[in-house]
Design a protein around this motif. Structure first.
Motif, PDB file in Angstrom:
ATOM      1  N   ARG A  40       0.868  -1.315  -0.058  1.00  0.00           N
ATOM      2  CA  ARG A  40       0.002   0.174  -0.123  1.00  0.00           C
ATOM      3  C   ARG A  40       0.857   1.432  -0.079  1.00  0.00           C
ATOM      4  NH1 ARG A  40      -2.420   1.303   4.346  1.00  0.00           N
ATOM      5  NH2 ARG A  40      -1.842  -0.381   5.810  1.00  0.00           N
ATOM      6  N   GLY A  41       2.301   1.245  -0.246  1.00  0.00           N
ATOM      7  CA  GLY A  41       2.986   2.295  -0.019  1.00  0.00           C
ATOM      8  C   GLY A  41       3.512   2.637   1.123  1.00  0.00           C
ATOM      9  N   ASN A  42       3.037   2.130   2.447  1.00  0.00           N
ATOM     10  CA  ASN A  42       3.342   2.313   3.497  1.00  0.00           C
ATOM     11  C   ASN A  42       3.097   3.516   4.107  1.00  0.00           C
ATOM     12  OD1 ASN A  42       4.624   1.817   6.296  1.00  0.00           O
ATOM     13  ND2 ASN A  42       6.339   1.496   5.535  1.00  0.00           N
ATOM     14  N   PRO A  43       1.658   3.903   4.017  1.00  0.00           N
ATOM     15  CA  PRO A  43       1.475   5.152   4.543  1.00  0.00           C
ATOM     16  C   PRO A  43       1.515   5.871   5.827  1.00  0.00           C
ATOM     17  CG  PRO A  43      -0.467   3.827   4.281  1.00  0.00           C
ATOM     18  CD  PRO A  43       0.655   3.203   3.786  1.00  0.00           C
ATOM     19  N   ASP A  44       1.689   4.882   6.917  1.00  0.00           N
ATOM     20  CA  ASP A  44       1.837   4.860   8.282  1.00  0.00           C
ATOM     21  C   ASP A  44       3.190   4.925   8.709  1.00  0.00           C
ATOM     22  OD1 ASP A  44      -0.926   5.083   8.554  1.00  0.00           O
ATOM     23  OD2 ASP A  44      -0.941   2.916   8.676  1.00  0.00           O
ATOM     24  N   GLY A  45       4.205   4.675   7.750  1.00  0.00           N
ATOM     25  CA  GLY A  45       5.866   4.747   8.181  1.00  0.00           C
ATOM     26  C   GLY A  45       6.134   3.559   8.892  1.00  0.00           C
ATOM     27  N   VAL A  46       5.503   2.380   8.735  1.00  0.00           N
ATOM     28  CA  VAL A  46       5.846   1.234   9.799  1.00  0.00           C
ATOM     29  C   VAL A  46       7.156   0.658   9.363  1.00  0.00           C
ATOM     30  CG1 VAL A  46       5.072  -1.080  10.404  1.00  0.00           C
ATOM     31  CG2 VAL A  46       3.276   0.637   9.961  1.00  0.00           C
ATOM     32  N   ALA A  47       7.961   0.721   9.927  1.00  0.00           N
ATOM     33  CA  ALA A  47       9.349   0.102   9.793  1.00  0.00           C
ATOM     34  C   ALA A  47       9.477  -1.590  10.035  1.00  0.00           C
ATOM     35  CB  ALA A  47      10.362   0.521  10.702  1.00  0.00           C
ATOM     36  N   VAL A  48       8.490  -1.939  10.751  1.00  0.00           N
ATOM     37  CA  VAL A  48       8.533  -3.258  11.268  1.00  0.00           C
ATOM     38  C   VAL A  48       7.256  -3.768  11.986  1.00  0.00           C
ATOM     39  CG1 VAL A  48       9.722  -2.984  13.436  1.00  0.00           C
ATOM     40  CG2 VAL A  48       9.909  -5.271  12.598  1.00  0.00           C
ATOM     41  N   VAL A  49       6.799  -5.168  11.627  1.00  0.00           N
ATOM     42  CA  VAL A  49       5.549  -5.657  12.218  1.00  0.00           C
ATOM     43  C   VAL A  49       6.069  -6.811  13.067  1.00  0.00           C
ATOM     44  CG1 VAL A  49       3.526  -6.858  11.642  1.00  0.00           C
ATOM     45  CG2 VAL A  49       4.236  -4.939  10.026  1.00  0.00           C
ATOM     46  N   CYS A  50       5.465  -6.644  14.388  1.00  0.00           N
ATOM     47  CA  CYS A  50       5.748  -7.805  15.363  1.00  0.00           C
ATOM     48  C   CYS A  50       4.481  -8.471  15.615  1.00  0.00           C
ATOM     49  CB  CYS A  50       6.466  -7.472  16.450  1.00  0.00           C
ATOM     50  SG  CYS A  50       7.770  -6.520  16.541  1.00  0.00           S
ATOM     51  N   ALA A  51       4.458  -9.807  15.614  1.00  0.00           N
ATOM     52  CA  ALA A  51       3.339 -10.529  15.890  1.00  0.00           C
ATOM     53  C   ALA A  51       3.501 -11.346  17.174  1.00  0.00           C
ATOM     54  CB  ALA A  51       2.994 -11.415  14.841  1.00  0.00           C
ATOM     55  N   LEU A  52       2.824 -11.428  18.089  1.00  0.00           N
ATOM     56  CA  LEU A  52       2.821 -12.176  19.315  1.00  0.00           C
ATOM     57  C   LEU A  52       2.865 -13.792  18.874  1.00  0.00           C
ATOM     58  CD1 LEU A  52       0.222 -10.677  21.568  1.00  0.00           C
ATOM     59  CD2 LEU A  52       2.920 -10.365  21.637  1.00  0.00           C
ATOM     60  N   TYR A  53       3.751 -14.654  19.584  1.00  0.00           N
ATOM     61  CA  TYR A  53       3.655 -15.875  19.391  1.00  0.00           C
ATOM     62  C   TYR A  53       3.477 -16.809  20.661  1.00  0.00           C
ATOM     63  CZ  TYR A  53       4.512 -20.227  16.792  1.00  0.00           C
ATOM     64  OH  TYR A  53       4.230 -21.630  16.066  1.00  0.00           O
TER      65      TYR A  53
END
Length: 172
Positions: free
Chosen positions: A125-138
């Motif tokens: 989507r072009g990263n409109p929120d400026g997200v550098a990294v996504v972390c998911a709980l495991y």
């Protein structure tokens, strides 16, 4: 741990590290700890474990800016992050934190490949929120808190385990 394997071709390793074929050969000779090619279960050509190359880059000063965001050394006297709000994602609810390393999106879903799926969607989507990294709980627990699977939006197909203590320090 729930990290998915990813394999990189010679060309993909060169792109990740920003080197040409000669530069890759130089790295192999210069750094004893540079990851060696591995056998792919599906490819006839030489491939590298994506996580190993990404981790190596994060810990090598010359390439740290190209390595895994949450495996790079933390800045000295890191300023506390700021709460950036709640987001609905394709894989569940998420909390965003603006940090010294960019926005970290924490997703509350422990399915496999969640970090990769959301990082890919954000990058697409072009990263409109400026997200550098996504972390998911495991589902695992460590000494520092829940296990986290991370995927950077710059290279969403490469997952790695992030340290909850580092994420907490960045978020403040």
């Amino acid at each position: 741990m729930g990290v998915s394997n990813s394999y990189l071709s010679r060309t993909e390793v060169q792109q990740l590290l920003g080197v040409n074929p000669f530069g890759l050969r130089r790295l192999v000779r210069k750094y004893d700890d540079f990851p060696r090619p591995t056998e792919s279960p599906k490819e006839p050509e030489e491939v590298w474990d994506g996580f190993q190359v990404y981790r190596w880059a994060a810990h090598t000063p010359e390439f740290a800016h190209r390595g895994a965001v949450l495996l790079r050394p933390l800045p000295e006297d890191v300023a506390p992050g700021r709460w950036a709000g709640y987001k609905d994602t394709v894989r569940g609810p998420a909390l965003d934190w603006h940090t010294a390393l960019g926005t970290i999106r924490l997703v509350h879903c422990d399915d496999r490949r969640v970090a990769t799926d959301i990082a890919t969607e954000v990058a697409g989507r072009g990263n409109p929120d400026g997200v550098a990294v996504v972390c998911a709980l495991y589902g695992d627990m460590s000494f520092h808190g829940p296990a986290l699977v991370a995927a950077d939006t710059a290279h969403p197909g490469i997952e790695y385990e992030a340290d909850w203590g580092d994420v907490a320090a960045l978020a403040g």
